[in-house]
Scaffold this active site. Sequence first.
Site, PDB file in Angstrom:
ATOM      1  N   GLY A  47       2.194   1.528  -0.597  1.00  0.00           N
ATOM      2  CA  GLY A  47       3.610   1.390  -1.612  1.00  0.00           C
ATOM      3  C   GLY A  47       3.544   1.199  -2.908  1.00  0.00           C
ATOM      4  CD  GLN A  52       3.460  -2.689  -7.270  1.00  0.00           C
ATOM      5  OE1 GLN A  52       4.017  -1.819  -6.751  1.00  0.00           O
ATOM      6  NE2 GLN A  52       2.592  -3.534  -6.948  1.00  0.00           N
ATOM      7  CB  CYS A 104       0.646  -7.440  -4.030  1.00  0.00           C
ATOM      8  SG  CYS A 104       1.786  -6.639  -5.239  1.00  0.00           S
ATOM      9  CG  LEU A 105      -1.483  -1.815  -4.988  1.00  0.00           C
ATOM     10  CD1 LEU A 105      -0.791  -0.233  -5.026  1.00  0.00           C
ATOM     11  CD2 LEU A 105      -3.212  -1.464  -4.560  1.00  0.00           C
ATOM     12  CG  HIS A 146       5.303  -5.684  -0.659  1.00  0.00           C
ATOM     13  ND1 HIS A 146       4.563  -6.789  -0.437  1.00  0.00           N
ATOM     14  CD2 HIS A 146       5.095  -4.954  -1.959  1.00  0.00           C
ATOM     15  CE1 HIS A 146       3.546  -6.580  -1.713  1.00  0.00           C
ATOM     16  NE2 HIS A 146       4.018  -5.818  -2.407  1.00  0.00           N
ATOM     17  CD  GLU A 147       5.756  -1.241  -2.650  1.00  0.00           C
ATOM     18  OE1 GLU A 147       5.928  -1.269  -3.681  1.00  0.00           O
ATOM     19  OE2 GLU A 147       4.917  -1.447  -1.863  1.00  0.00           O
ATOM     20  CG  HIS A 150       7.003  -5.052  -6.591  1.00  0.00           C
ATOM     21  ND1 HIS A 150       6.235  -5.965  -7.122  1.00  0.00           N
ATOM     22  CD2 HIS A 150       6.212  -4.661  -5.479  1.00  0.00           C
ATOM     23  CE1 HIS A 150       5.035  -6.050  -6.540  1.00  0.00           C
ATOM     24  NE2 HIS A 150       4.931  -5.392  -5.541  1.00  0.00           N
TER      25      HIS A 150
HETATM   26 ZN    ZN Z   1       3.331  -5.294  -4.299  1.00  0.00          ZN
END
Ligand code: ZN
Length: 176
Positions: A47, A52, A104-105, A146-147, A150
Amino acid sequence: MALLNIIQPDNPILRKKAVRVTTFTDKKFQKLIDDMVETMIAAPGVGLAAPQVAVSQRLIVVRLPDATEEDREEYGDKAGVVYAVANPKIIKASKEKVKGVEGCLSLPGLLGDVERHEMVVVTGQDRHGKEFRIKAEGWLARVFQHEIDHLDGVLFTDRTDDVWEPKDEDEPEPQG
Ligand code: ZN
């Protein structure tokens, strides 16, 4: 298409509340979706949210895994399907919560055990502005939560104290 730079917490955009998407027709927005999907797959991630990649708009992309036999069994013909959702909103969430490991990226080298609703119903708009709703359970429900976090500047490390640095030999966990 192009790969986008995934920002880290030293960039304040990651902590900002993102604004609603109002224009769907312009080429820039369509390209942003394509680039986010490409960036997510290349990362690799499951995702990605627009903040991000330093775009403070309410837009997320989510991908159902198809890497393993198990994935393909679990998701059937939905395995590998990509959702792009503008202005996503959780309109219903199960009382039941489950713990699970998240990465998380935007926080490379960290994992955490995070409690999430087992089921959520998400409404939003597709890339052309058409409204739709998705009922997500289990793993997919976790990725959506999660997304969507953000978009409000929330990171998984805000939701748990149980955070650790994985060792090299650990299985890689899905990142979002
Ligand atoms: Zn994340």
